[in-house]
Design a protein around this motif. Structure first.
Motif, PDB file in Angstrom:
ATOM      1  N   LYS A 258       0.728  -0.880   0.072  1.00  0.00           N
ATOM      2  CA  LYS A 258       0.257   0.331  -0.284  1.00  0.00           C
ATOM      3  C   LYS A 258       1.046   1.489  -0.184  1.00  0.00           C
ATOM      4  O   LYS A 258       0.969   1.494   1.287  1.00  0.00           O
ATOM      5  N   PRO A 259       1.443   1.604  -1.224  1.00  0.00           N
ATOM      6  CA  PRO A 259       2.169   2.913  -1.248  1.00  0.00           C
ATOM      7  C   PRO A 259       1.380   3.626  -0.953  1.00  0.00           C
ATOM      8  O   PRO A 259      -0.182   4.865  -0.464  1.00  0.00           O
ATOM      9  N   GLY A 260       2.073   5.291   0.032  1.00  0.00           N
ATOM     10  CA  GLY A 260       1.658   6.126   0.572  1.00  0.00           C
ATOM     11  C   GLY A 260       0.435   7.199  -0.385  1.00  0.00           C
ATOM     12  O   GLY A 260      -0.130   7.736   0.001  1.00  0.00           O
ATOM     13  N   TYR A 261       0.998   7.024  -1.569  1.00  0.00           N
ATOM     14  CA  TYR A 261      -0.235   7.778  -2.439  1.00  0.00           C
ATOM     15  C   TYR A 261      -2.049   7.162  -2.012  1.00  0.00           C
ATOM     16  O   TYR A 261      -2.657   8.099  -1.942  1.00  0.00           O
ATOM     17  N   VAL A 262      -1.660   5.801  -2.416  1.00  0.00           N
ATOM     18  CA  VAL A 262      -3.044   5.895  -1.873  1.00  0.00           C
ATOM     19  C   VAL A 262      -3.443   5.833  -0.428  1.00  0.00           C
ATOM     20  O   VAL A 262      -4.998   6.577  -0.351  1.00  0.00           O
ATOM     21  N   ASP A 263      -2.570   5.496   0.327  1.00  0.00           N
ATOM     22  CA  ASP A 263      -2.918   6.352   1.753  1.00  0.00           C
ATOM     23  C   ASP A 263      -3.616   7.882   1.919  1.00  0.00           C
ATOM     24  O   ASP A 263      -4.680   8.089   2.783  1.00  0.00           O
ATOM     25  N   ALA A 264      -3.263   8.676   1.174  1.00  0.00           N
ATOM     26  CA  ALA A 264      -3.069  10.009   1.116  1.00  0.00           C
ATOM     27  C   ALA A 264      -4.551   9.926  -0.075  1.00  0.00           C
ATOM     28  O   ALA A 264      -5.273  10.640   0.896  1.00  0.00           O
ATOM     29  N   ILE A 265      -4.890   9.327  -0.805  1.00  0.00           N
ATOM     30  CA  ILE A 265      -6.280   9.694  -1.353  1.00  0.00           C
ATOM     31  C   ILE A 265      -7.378   9.080  -0.285  1.00  0.00           C
ATOM     32  O   ILE A 265      -8.130   9.806  -0.046  1.00  0.00           O
ATOM     33  N   GLU A 266      -7.279   8.216  -0.097  1.00  0.00           N
ATOM     34  CA  GLU A 266      -8.005   7.745   1.109  1.00  0.00           C
ATOM     35  C   GLU A 266      -8.575   8.463   1.954  1.00  0.00           C
ATOM     36  O   GLU A 266      -9.810   8.946   2.324  1.00  0.00           O
ATOM     37  N   PHE A 267      -7.024   9.575   2.288  1.00  0.00           N
ATOM     38  CA  PHE A 267      -7.638   9.682   3.568  1.00  0.00           C
ATOM     39  C   PHE A 267      -8.439  11.036   2.759  1.00  0.00           C
ATOM     40  O   PHE A 267      -9.354  12.027   3.788  1.00  0.00           O
ATOM     41  N   MET A 268      -7.605  11.561   1.889  1.00  0.00           N
ATOM     42  CA  MET A 268      -8.167  12.816   1.862  1.00  0.00           C
ATOM     43  C   MET A 268      -9.854  12.630   0.688  1.00  0.00           C
ATOM     44  O   MET A 268     -10.989  13.616   1.207  1.00  0.00           O
ATOM     45  N   LYS A 269     -10.098  11.625   0.812  1.00  0.00           N
ATOM     46  CA  LYS A 269     -11.701  11.079   0.082  1.00  0.00           C
ATOM     47  C   LYS A 269     -12.730  10.695   0.820  1.00  0.00           C
ATOM     48  O   LYS A 269     -13.420  11.877   0.668  1.00  0.00           O
ATOM     49  N   LYS A 270     -12.089  10.915   2.366  1.00  0.00           N
ATOM     50  CA  LYS A 270     -13.184  10.515   3.485  1.00  0.00           C
ATOM     51  C   LYS A 270     -13.598  12.276   3.794  1.00  0.00           C
ATOM     52  O   LYS A 270     -14.329  12.831   3.974  1.00  0.00           O
ATOM     53  N   ILE A 271     -11.988  12.950   3.543  1.00  0.00           N
ATOM     54  CA  ILE A 271     -12.660  14.604   3.768  1.00  0.00           C
ATOM     55  C   ILE A 271     -13.171  15.071   2.633  1.00  0.00           C
ATOM     56  O   ILE A 271     -14.793  15.772   3.187  1.00  0.00           O
ATOM     57  N   TYR A 272     -13.308  14.802   1.616  1.00  0.00           N
ATOM     58  CA  TYR A 272     -14.406  15.802   0.752  1.00  0.00           C
ATOM     59  C   TYR A 272     -16.001  15.499   1.005  1.00  0.00           C
ATOM     60  O   TYR A 272     -16.696  15.780   0.658  1.00  0.00           O
ATOM     61  N   GLU A 273     -15.597  14.181   1.204  1.00  0.00           N
ATOM     62  CA  GLU A 273     -16.608  12.664   1.430  1.00  0.00           C
ATOM     63  C   GLU A 273     -17.725  13.928   2.254  1.00  0.00           C
ATOM     64  O   GLU A 273     -19.081  14.449   2.397  1.00  0.00           O
ATOM     65  N   GLU A 274     -17.623  14.037   3.442  1.00  0.00           N
ATOM     66  CA  GLU A 274     -17.863  15.606   4.497  1.00  0.00           C
ATOM     67  C   GLU A 274     -17.999  16.484   4.024  1.00  0.00           C
ATOM     68  O   GLU A 274     -18.605  17.152   4.260  1.00  0.00           O
TER      69      GLU A 274
END
Length: 172
Positions: free
Chosen positions: A147-163
């Motif tokens: 799980k490269p850091g890029y995937v983690d960053a996208i998953e984290f940011m997606k949660k922010i955008y969803e909220e």
């Protein structure tokens, strides 16, 4: 008196730096191009929050294009290489396409979302789609495991955008 002037100047400088930093960070999660994101997300069946997050990660919603860009450079909001854009245009059936067309925000988003849609056809797992985007153009065998850091960053940011942007990116 010199001491007081020095203190006042120091305080003004500190306040200026704090204000500048706050202005820089105030648009960290801004959402530009909502209509285009929703339009192409709907057309290609892609989660608009994922699209917004990838654009934010790739370009920070800045469609800055260098005059010196060429086919080898990543171009536009979704940072698509010119040669890859030309390949995708053929697959999409777009005629008379030039890599320079990627400088147009609408074209750039459309092609990026189309590719995400193609990745989704092969992968029901969102992590695999994100990795496919990260290593766009690579064969599946060339995409690293783990799980490269890029995937983690996208998953984290997606949660922010969803909220933060549920109403703006709601697809009917």
């Amino acid at each position: 008196m010199k001491k007081i002037i020095g203190i006042v100047v120091a305080v003004v400088l500190i306040l200026g730096v704090v204000a500048f930093v706050n202005l820089q960070n105030s648009d960290d999660y801004r959402l530009d191009y909502e209509k285009k994101i929703v339009k192409y997300s709907k057309e290609y069946g892609v989660d608009p929050f994922l699209v917004a997050t990838i654009i934010r990660q790739e370009s920070g919603f800045h469609n800055f294009i260098s005059w010196f860009s060429d086919k080898e450079d990543k171009i536009g909001l979704m940072q698509i290489k010119g040669e890859l854009g030309e390949k995708w245009a053929k697959e999409m059936g777009i005629e008379n396409f030039s890599w320079k067309d990627l400088k147009d925000a609408d074209t750039n988003i459309k092609m990026g979302v189309w590719y995400l849609g193609e990745l989704q056809k092969d992968n029901s797992d969102e992590e695999a789609v994100i990795k496919g985007w990260r290593y766009r153009g690579a064969l599946k065998e060339e995409i690293p495991e783990g799980k490269p850091g890029y995937v983690d960053a996208i998953e984290f940011m997606k949660k922010i955008y969803e909220e933060k942007y549920q109403e703006e990116l709601k697809i009917d």
